[in-house]
Design a protein around this motif. Structure first.
Motif, PDB file in Angstrom:
ATOM      1  N   GLN A  75       0.853  -1.196   0.000  1.00  0.00           N
ATOM      2  CA  GLN A  75       0.000   0.000   0.000  1.00  0.00           C
ATOM      3  C   GLN A  75       0.885   1.240   0.000  1.00  0.00           C
ATOM      4  O   GLN A  75       1.741   1.410   0.864  1.00  0.00           O
ATOM      5  N   VAL A 104      -2.063  -1.274  -3.664  1.00  0.00           N
ATOM      6  CA  VAL A 104      -3.142  -0.374  -3.273  1.00  0.00           C
ATOM      7  C   VAL A 104      -2.561   1.034  -3.153  1.00  0.00           C
ATOM      8  O   VAL A 104      -1.494   1.219  -2.557  1.00  0.00           O
ATOM      9  N   TRP A 166      -6.234  -1.118  -6.541  1.00  0.00           N
ATOM     10  CA  TRP A 166      -7.316  -0.455  -5.801  1.00  0.00           C
ATOM     11  C   TRP A 166      -6.825   0.873  -5.251  1.00  0.00           C
ATOM     12  O   TRP A 166      -5.620   1.090  -5.085  1.00  0.00           O
ATOM     13  N   TYR A 363      -8.212  -6.252   1.485  1.00  0.00           N
ATOM     14  CA  TYR A 363      -7.053  -7.002   0.993  1.00  0.00           C
ATOM     15  C   TYR A 363      -7.433  -8.441   0.632  1.00  0.00           C
ATOM     16  O   TYR A 363      -6.988  -8.973  -0.399  1.00  0.00           O
TER      17      TYR A 363
END
Length: 368
Positions: A75, A104, A166, A363
């Motif tokens: 992330q 992400v 995402w 996730y």
């Protein structure tokens, strides 16, 4: 899961890591500690502005790359997730993409879409870049706009936003901004920022004789965040009611010192142009400190909150700030209930374990 949180703003990733670890996941934070704030991290990516500092940073970065492989989730705090020139970010992003399962991207702060969408489309009534239909042309807004729009930073942001698996928005206004970009619809969600609730915090049921106001200043972002206007209003109220107002100002101090200064306050002034409280305000609210800043209806709506209204919402102008601060000073009997609601609000929506579970669910969906 093995999770790498790369970069940090206002302790978001360090706090999220605590929550994910508590749920049993392996979680590594690699960041620069958000500069002078010096938040905790596992891999130190701090860069000092000197030739020796640059060489040390690049050596540590290259040495750290093997430790950034083999994660289920990476992330990024921002498309500019490393302290490098924008044109040098893409190879590192592709390295992360190649050697990890899912990427992400966080919509947690300044980036190309935040600057561009709120200048051109203006989905928000007001933001860092617009007041109604009027584009903000003050120096800080222009500086950030010129830094992101039509530059290599725009290219990096478009690359990461379109290629990642995402996007997570941490505030309602970030969600509304990204939701206005057609090509990004269907690959983003809103998850509140995580806060670790302090233990043993109790609200004194008796209002104090003096209303203790606190404002934290960050060099280079004072006017951009509207703190110049809020501070001017607070000083004017203090001048009118010198026996009833105490004003503390923290100017670019380390996080530990900042917290100590904030802890003895009744209310914090923060984020004039925001719809919602961000990490700074949420941390204060978790301690029973009232937030004077962004508390628009959209904030409560996206959380599904229909009862609590702890935030003293201000419009983005001096008169609104002055009026709300003065009303708090004139009616200190409101303070205990607003403090109680502030703690409950953060516990209900931002507790770091609850937020970590939301990330865990996201996730797991991405990995299936």
């Amino acid at each position: 899961m093995r999770i790498l949180l790369l970069g940090d703003y206002s302790n978001v990733h360090a706090t999220l890591a605590e929550g994910l670890k508590a749920l049993g996941h392996e979680c590594v934070v690699a960041s620069d500690g958000d500069h002078w704030k010096d938040y905790p991290r596992d891999i130190d990516l701090r860069r000092e502005l000197s030739l020796r500092g640059n060489m040390s940073f690049l050596w540590r970065l290259m040495k750290s790359l093997p430790a950034m492989k083999g994660f289920d989730i990476v992330q990024l705090i921002n498309p500019m997730f490393l302290e490098l020139k924008a044109e040098r970010i893409a190879p590192f992003y592709r390295y992360l993409r190649k050697h990890n399962r899912k990427i992400v991207m966080g919509a947690f702060g300044m980036d190309y879409y935040w600057a561009d969408v709120n200048t051109r489309i203006r989905p928000l009534r007001y933001s860092d870049f617009n007041i109604g239909d009027t584009v903000r042309m003050d120096e800080p807004a222009e500086l950030f706009r010129n830094e992101w729009v039509g530059t290599p930073k725009e290219d990096v942001c478009r690359l990461v936003a379109n290629d990642c698996d995402w996007i997570v928005a941490g505030l309602q206004e970030y969600w509304a901004t990204y939701d206005s970009v057609p090509e990004l619809k269907g690959k983003m969600s809103y998850i509140p920022f995580p806060i670790r609730m302090p233990e043993g915090r109790e609200v004194d049921g008796k209002p104090s004789d003096r209303v203790r106001l606190f404002v934290g200043l960050s060099k280079g972002r004072i006017a951009y965040k509207g703190l110049d206007i809020m501070l001017a209003a607070a000083k004017a109220v203090q001048e009118k009611y010198p026996e009833r107002v105490e004003l503390k100002i923290a100017d670019s101090v380390p996080f530990a010192q900042y917290q100590r200064m904030m802890d003895e306050s009744d209310a914090i002034l923060d984020q004039l142009y925001s719809y919602t409280p961000a990490m700074n305000s949420l941390l204060a609210m978790s301690k029973g400190i009232i937030d004077i800043g962004g508390g628009e209806p959209e904030n409560y709506e996206i959380l599904g909150e229909t009862e609590l209204r702890p935030i003293i919402n201000v419009e983005p102008n001096y008169d609104s700030c002055y009026h709300e601060i003065e009303q708090l000073v004139l009616h200190p009997e409101r303070i205990p209930e607003l403090k109680r609601q502030s703690i409950e609000y953060v516990h209900r929506h931002h507790d770091y374990i609850k937020v970590a579970r939301q990330y865990e669910s996201l996730y797991e969906c991405l990995l299936r």
